[in-house]
Design a protein around this motif. Structure first.
Motif, PDB file in Angstrom:
ATOM      1  N   VAL A 274      24.534 -17.322   9.083  1.00  0.00           N
ATOM      2  CA  VAL A 274      24.303 -18.792   9.396  1.00  0.00           C
ATOM      3  C   VAL A 274      23.139 -18.903   9.959  1.00  0.00           C
ATOM      4  CG1 VAL A 274      24.986 -20.866  10.266  1.00  0.00           C
ATOM      5  CG2 VAL A 274      26.571 -19.695   8.519  1.00  0.00           C
ATOM      6  N   ARG A 275      23.113 -18.297  11.457  1.00  0.00           N
ATOM      7  CA  ARG A 275      22.066 -18.736  12.213  1.00  0.00           C
ATOM      8  C   ARG A 275      21.019 -17.984  11.880  1.00  0.00           C
ATOM      9  NH1 ARG A 275      24.596 -20.292  17.052  1.00  0.00           N
ATOM     10  NH2 ARG A 275      22.682 -20.666  17.758  1.00  0.00           N
ATOM     11  N   ARG A 276      21.067 -16.587  11.216  1.00  0.00           N
ATOM     12  CA  ARG A 276      19.751 -16.005  10.760  1.00  0.00           C
ATOM     13  C   ARG A 276      19.316 -16.882   9.517  1.00  0.00           C
ATOM     14  NH1 ARG A 276      15.707 -13.444  12.185  1.00  0.00           N
ATOM     15  NH2 ARG A 276      15.006 -11.711  10.906  1.00  0.00           N
ATOM     16  N   PHE A 277      19.949 -17.359   8.939  1.00  0.00           N
ATOM     17  CA  PHE A 277      19.343 -18.314   7.702  1.00  0.00           C
ATOM     18  C   PHE A 277      18.611 -19.429   8.441  1.00  0.00           C
ATOM     19  CE2 PHE A 277      19.921 -22.314   5.383  1.00  0.00           C
ATOM     20  CZ  PHE A 277      19.665 -21.958   3.970  1.00  0.00           C
ATOM     21  N   ASP A 298       6.625 -25.844  19.012  1.00  0.00           N
ATOM     22  CA  ASP A 298       7.439 -26.344  19.777  1.00  0.00           C
ATOM     23  C   ASP A 298       8.378 -27.529  19.180  1.00  0.00           C
ATOM     24  OD1 ASP A 298       9.137 -26.646  22.314  1.00  0.00           O
ATOM     25  OD2 ASP A 298       7.796 -27.593  23.280  1.00  0.00           O
ATOM     26  N   THR A 299       9.257 -27.267  18.766  1.00  0.00           N
ATOM     27  CA  THR A 299      10.024 -28.360  17.972  1.00  0.00           C
ATOM     28  C   THR A 299      11.507 -28.519  18.423  1.00  0.00           C
ATOM     29  OG1 THR A 299      11.000 -26.995  15.955  1.00  0.00           O
ATOM     30  CG2 THR A 299       8.521 -27.624  15.830  1.00  0.00           C
ATOM     31  N   HIS A 300      11.872 -29.615  17.903  1.00  0.00           N
ATOM     32  CA  HIS A 300      13.653 -29.671  18.239  1.00  0.00           C
ATOM     33  C   HIS A 300      14.196 -28.901  17.097  1.00  0.00           C
ATOM     34  CE1 HIS A 300      13.340 -33.283  20.432  1.00  0.00           C
ATOM     35  NE2 HIS A 300      12.330 -33.735  19.909  1.00  0.00           N
ATOM     36  N   SER A 301      15.305 -28.571  17.416  1.00  0.00           N
ATOM     37  CA  SER A 301      16.305 -27.451  16.507  1.00  0.00           C
ATOM     38  C   SER A 301      16.422 -28.027  15.164  1.00  0.00           C
ATOM     39  CB  SER A 301      17.417 -27.075  17.255  1.00  0.00           C
ATOM     40  OG  SER A 301      18.230 -26.193  16.462  1.00  0.00           O
ATOM     41  N   LEU A 302      16.204 -27.029  14.180  1.00  0.00           N
ATOM     42  CA  LEU A 302      16.333 -27.526  12.932  1.00  0.00           C
ATOM     43  C   LEU A 302      18.050 -27.315  12.451  1.00  0.00           C
ATOM     44  CD1 LEU A 302      15.034 -28.034  10.020  1.00  0.00           C
ATOM     45  CD2 LEU A 302      14.944 -25.393   9.480  1.00  0.00           C
ATOM     46  N   TYR A 396      34.204 -22.688  16.421  1.00  0.00           N
ATOM     47  CA  TYR A 396      33.548 -22.150  15.158  1.00  0.00           C
ATOM     48  C   TYR A 396      32.680 -20.996  15.826  1.00  0.00           C
ATOM     49  CZ  TYR A 396      35.255 -26.097  12.500  1.00  0.00           C
ATOM     50  OH  TYR A 396      35.985 -27.019  11.661  1.00  0.00           O
ATOM     51  N   LEU A 397      32.525 -19.761  15.321  1.00  0.00           N
ATOM     52  CA  LEU A 397      31.392 -18.947  15.641  1.00  0.00           C
ATOM     53  C   LEU A 397      30.000 -19.168  15.660  1.00  0.00           C
ATOM     54  CD1 LEU A 397      33.246 -15.654  14.814  1.00  0.00           C
ATOM     55  CD2 LEU A 397      33.530 -16.564  16.944  1.00  0.00           C
ATOM     56  N   SER A 398      29.846 -20.067  14.690  1.00  0.00           N
ATOM     57  CA  SER A 398      28.565 -20.418  14.306  1.00  0.00           C
ATOM     58  C   SER A 398      28.111 -21.354  15.327  1.00  0.00           C
ATOM     59  CB  SER A 398      28.654 -21.023  12.775  1.00  0.00           C
ATOM     60  OG  SER A 398      29.376 -21.994  12.651  1.00  0.00           O
ATOM     61  N   LEU A 399      28.882 -22.014  16.124  1.00  0.00           N
ATOM     62  CA  LEU A 399      28.477 -22.977  17.118  1.00  0.00           C
ATOM     63  C   LEU A 399      28.376 -22.402  18.435  1.00  0.00           C
ATOM     64  CD1 LEU A 399      30.707 -26.119  15.918  1.00  0.00           C
ATOM     65  CD2 LEU A 399      28.191 -25.927  15.494  1.00  0.00           C
ATOM     66  N   ARG A 400      28.512 -21.181  18.762  1.00  0.00           N
ATOM     67  CA  ARG A 400      28.404 -20.673  19.935  1.00  0.00           C
ATOM     68  C   ARG A 400      26.825 -20.669  20.616  1.00  0.00           C
ATOM     69  NH1 ARG A 400      32.367 -15.492  20.271  1.00  0.00           N
ATOM     70  NH2 ARG A 400      34.251 -16.666  20.026  1.00  0.00           N
ATOM     71  N   ASN A 401      26.657 -20.857  21.826  1.00  0.00           N
ATOM     72  CA  ASN A 401      25.379 -21.026  22.393  1.00  0.00           C
ATOM     73  C   ASN A 401      24.480 -22.062  22.019  1.00  0.00           C
ATOM     74  OD1 ASN A 401      25.994 -18.308  23.682  1.00  0.00           O
ATOM     75  ND2 ASN A 401      25.723 -17.500  21.749  1.00  0.00           N
ATOM     76  N   PRO A 402      24.906 -23.150  21.990  1.00  0.00           N
ATOM     77  CA  PRO A 402      24.227 -24.300  21.669  1.00  0.00           C
ATOM     78  C   PRO A 402      23.024 -24.433  22.657  1.00  0.00           C
ATOM     79  CG  PRO A 402      26.146 -25.063  22.863  1.00  0.00           C
ATOM     80  CD  PRO A 402      26.353 -23.659  22.803  1.00  0.00           C
ATOM     81  N   LEU A 482      30.956 -34.569  16.577  1.00  0.00           N
ATOM     82  CA  LEU A 482      29.291 -34.807  16.576  1.00  0.00           C
ATOM     83  C   LEU A 482      28.634 -34.449  17.841  1.00  0.00           C
ATOM     84  CD1 LEU A 482      29.373 -38.297  14.523  1.00  0.00           C
ATOM     85  CD2 LEU A 482      28.931 -36.018  13.692  1.00  0.00           C
ATOM     86  N   LYS A 483      29.183 -34.829  19.039  1.00  0.00           N
ATOM     87  CA  LYS A 483      28.677 -34.251  20.283  1.00  0.00           C
ATOM     88  C   LYS A 483      28.736 -32.711  20.381  1.00  0.00           C
ATOM     89  CE  LYS A 483      31.070 -37.114  23.247  1.00  0.00           C
ATOM     90  NZ  LYS A 483      31.297 -37.889  24.317  1.00  0.00           N
ATOM     91  N   GLN A 484      29.571 -32.136  19.759  1.00  0.00           N
ATOM     92  CA  GLN A 484      29.465 -30.561  20.000  1.00  0.00           C
ATOM     93  C   GLN A 484      28.578 -30.192  18.841  1.00  0.00           C
ATOM     94  OE1 GLN A 484      33.241 -28.578  19.577  1.00  0.00           O
ATOM     95  NE2 GLN A 484      32.301 -26.416  19.525  1.00  0.00           N
ATOM     96  N   ARG A 485      28.584 -30.720  17.838  1.00  0.00           N
ATOM     97  CA  ARG A 485      27.685 -30.157  16.593  1.00  0.00           C
ATOM     98  C   ARG A 485      26.243 -30.528  16.656  1.00  0.00           C
ATOM     99  NH1 ARG A 485      24.585 -28.430  14.076  1.00  0.00           N
ATOM    100  NH2 ARG A 485      24.489 -28.036  11.878  1.00  0.00           N
ATOM    101  N   TYR A 486      25.934 -31.830  17.399  1.00  0.00           N
ATOM    102  CA  TYR A 486      24.635 -32.234  17.364  1.00  0.00           C
ATOM    103  C   TYR A 486      24.280 -32.580  18.903  1.00  0.00           C
ATOM    104  CZ  TYR A 486      24.876 -32.544  12.332  1.00  0.00           C
ATOM    105  OH  TYR A 486      24.912 -32.560  10.994  1.00  0.00           O
ATOM    106  N   PRO A 487      24.288 -31.782  19.909  1.00  0.00           N
ATOM    107  CA  PRO A 487      24.188 -31.931  21.371  1.00  0.00           C
ATOM    108  C   PRO A 487      22.948 -32.942  21.680  1.00  0.00           C
ATOM    109  CG  PRO A 487      24.550 -29.648  20.839  1.00  0.00           C
ATOM    110  CD  PRO A 487      24.072 -30.245  19.567  1.00  0.00           C
ATOM    111  N   GLY A 488      23.469 -34.114  22.318  1.00  0.00           N
ATOM    112  CA  GLY A 488      22.354 -34.802  22.672  1.00  0.00           C
ATOM    113  C   GLY A 488      21.764 -35.964  21.879  1.00  0.00           C
ATOM    114  N   THR A 489      22.383 -36.002  20.601  1.00  0.00           N
ATOM    115  CA  THR A 489      22.050 -36.725  19.631  1.00  0.00           C
ATOM    116  C   THR A 489      22.287 -38.163  20.014  1.00  0.00           C
ATOM    117  OG1 THR A 489      22.140 -35.353  17.678  1.00  0.00           O
ATOM    118  CG2 THR A 489      22.382 -37.795  16.987  1.00  0.00           C
TER     119      THR A 489
END
Length: 556
Positions: A274-277, A298-302, A396-402, A482-489
């Motif tokens: 996931v993260r590599r994709f 220098d962009t916001h995260s996709l 979820y392991l795919s949500l580590r290191n936000p 949503l706050k965990q999935r999209y931090p700061g949104t």
């Protein structure tokens, strides 16, 4: 069946139009759509668009099943222009909503009706200045989050005038009517003593403005802190990638419903994929659009954010095509903080100054609800953000290191499914369409319109929380997600455009809304191997209205 309830829809953009049609189809004939504009379209109304303005969607993702979108020429970059969508929405309204839209009407205030039921709307006719009160039983807010332009007070046109700035100061959302002022105040770059248009902001509206004035032959400087992330390719992506569930599956949802999703987001090999994709997708997009070094890298995260655009194939006259050729001067990271004393310059956050003969701010919008509701009333009916009490986290392991965010105390909405304020769910007289952040407006708006209609009709087959407390708990859990999935949104978007977030995950949201109505979900089909690559098409929900009517008849 004819419904006697008086329904008012505020807003004649895409969400308001499709909601009106669906309610009419279900018998709500005592219905009015109110708009302060003189034409339909909302942000795509005729007076808000300008030549070259393109949608942030692939062709086919912004129309409704009852009204096909005309095909684009094969020679195009497969991106609709603002003029295309404007004509489409005007045609939709002409075909389905004749006599149901009141133009030039400003909603000044909304209050509860007599005895605490229904609604009282205070209106003003913008042409005559006459004021009136309008009573209704049910209300749908389709005002969106992009109708109230925001410019920081210290940079407003009044502040510019007080500081002696000589040129026009406008917001990007008004370019349809103000672009000529900017062009008149700045000489073309080909002439001696040419003028400079400064565009402040790094989002799509700022990029659109920068591209427009550059294509009009003006010298443009763009000042921004961080650019939006984006998707871009050298050739169009095939539909089985861009119009399928693939991107949705590769982004975690609050509920991992399939074996594939659980593998991707709950196992080490899957989370690595996931993260590599997403890293490769972001990197390939940057390489396709603009070479290094460039501040646009220098962009916001996709992956982690919602400040992302779909550019498709980069064309020479697009923002990235022009920036790649050095035709737009980029100043970043920086912010405009003041006007220079000479009347023809701007002061930046690092203390430096830049020339400016006109300024266009792409600095976002404020909530469209704050002008029409008192703040205390917003809290009473559940529209206002609040400090959520649900502290659920997902491992979820795919949500580590936000990524780190500037604030941890974001207040969040308590709006069930992003459609109904949880506090008001039992009244069945208030709903929202167009407040969900998504990458597929057509599909989400239309499905939401059916959900709202079933909600207003109190369809017996509809699955809803049975108590206000259950609805609030559900909404607060979603807000925690949503706050965990999209931090700061929630810190960077306004209330009327963040009732929910279904960015890449819009197919999962549509599935949930269909299941709420006890209807089949995952309509794109496919086997255990092919389902992530099956194309999602708006025609797959074309029969939802009839399916609901059959279920209603069977339950009667």
């Amino acid at each position: 069946m004819s419904q006697s309830a008086r329904v008012v829809i505020i807003g004649a953009g895409a969400a308001g139009l499709v909601t009106a049609k669906t309610l009419l189809d279900d018998g709500f004939h005592n219905l009015s759509v109110l708009t302060r504009d003189t034409t339909v379209g909302g942000v795509w109304a005729a007076h808000r668009i300008y030549p070259g303005l393109k949608l942030n969607n692939v062709h086919g993702e912004f129309h409704f099943s009852s009204h096909p979108m005309p095909p684009l020429p094969k020679t195009s970059a497969q991106r609709l222009e603002g003029e295309d969508l404007c004509r489409y929405l005007e045609s939709f309204a002409e075909q389905f909503l004749k006599g149901k839209i009141r133009f030039g009407v400003e909603v000044l205030k909304i209050e509860r009706g007599a005895n605490g039921s229904g609604w009282t709307l205070r209106l003003e006719d913008l042409q005559s200045g006459n004021r009136e009160s309008l009573e209704c039983d049910k209300l749908v807010l389709c005002t969106g989050g992009c109708s109230r332009p925001h410019i920081p007070p210290n940079l407003s046109p009044k502040a510019a005038e007080a500081r002696g700035f000589k040129g026009p100061v406008i917001h990007s959302s008004t370019l349809g009517t103000t672009a000529q002022r900017v062009l008149s105040s700045t000489k073309p770059a080909s002439e001696s003593k040419s003028g400079t248009v400064v565009v402040a902001g790094g989002g799509k509206s700022a990029q659109d403005a920068a591209a427009y004035f550059t294509n009009q032959g003006r010298k443009v400087t763009m000042v921004f802190s961080k650019a939006d992330s984006f998707l871009a390719t050298s050739t169009p992506l095939p539909d089985f990638i861009r119009k399928s569930r693939l991107l949705a599956v590769m982004g975690p949802h609050i509920n991992l419903r399939t074996k594939l999703e659980r593998f991707l987001h709950n196992t080490r090999p899957g989370s690595f994929i996931v993260r590599r994709f997403w890293d490769l997708l972001a990197s390939a997009s940057l390489q396709a659009a603009i070479p290094q070094p460039s501040p646009l890298h220098d962009t916001h995260s996709l992956y982690w954010g919602v400040r992302s655009n779909d550019e498709g194939v980069i064309t020479p006259d697009s923002f990235y095509g022009l920036a790649r050729e050095g035709k737009i001067k980029l100043v970043a990271p920086a912010r405009v903080v003041d006007y220079g004393a000479d009347g023809h310059s701007l002061v930046l956050s690092d203390g430096s100054t830049i020339e400016a003969d006109a300024v266009v701010y792409g600095t976002g919008f404020t909530s469209s609800w704050k002008d029409i509701f008192d703040e205390s009333f917003m809290h009473e009916i559940g529209l206002a953000r609040h400090e959520g009490k649900d502290n659920t986290t997902w491992d979820y392991l795919s949500l580590r290191n936000p990524p780190p965010i500037a604030t941890e105390d974001e207040w969040s909405p308590a709006i069930y499914r992003g459609i109904v304020p949880a506090k008001s769910i039992l009244k069945r007289d208030l709903a929202i369409n167009g407040g969900i952040i998504t990458t597929n407006n057509g599909h989400v708006f239309e499905t939401t319109s059916h959900w709202i209609s079933s909600f207003f009709l109190a369809d017996p087959f509809m699955r809803l929380p049975s108590t206000t407390e259950q609805a609030i708990a559900h909404a607060e859990r979603n807000a925690a997600w949503l706050k965990q999935r999209y931090p700061g949104t929630f810190a960077c978007v306004n209330e009327s455009y963040s009732s929910n977030v279904a960015f890449w995950s819009w197919p999962q949201l549509v599935d949930e809304l269909l299941e709420d109505m006890d209807l089949p979900a995952m309509r794109s089909g496919g086997s255990w191997l092919t389902w992530p690559f099956k194309v999602n098409n708006i025609s797959q929900i074309a029969t939802v209205g009839e399916e609901r009517r059959q279920k209603r008849a069977a339950a009667a």
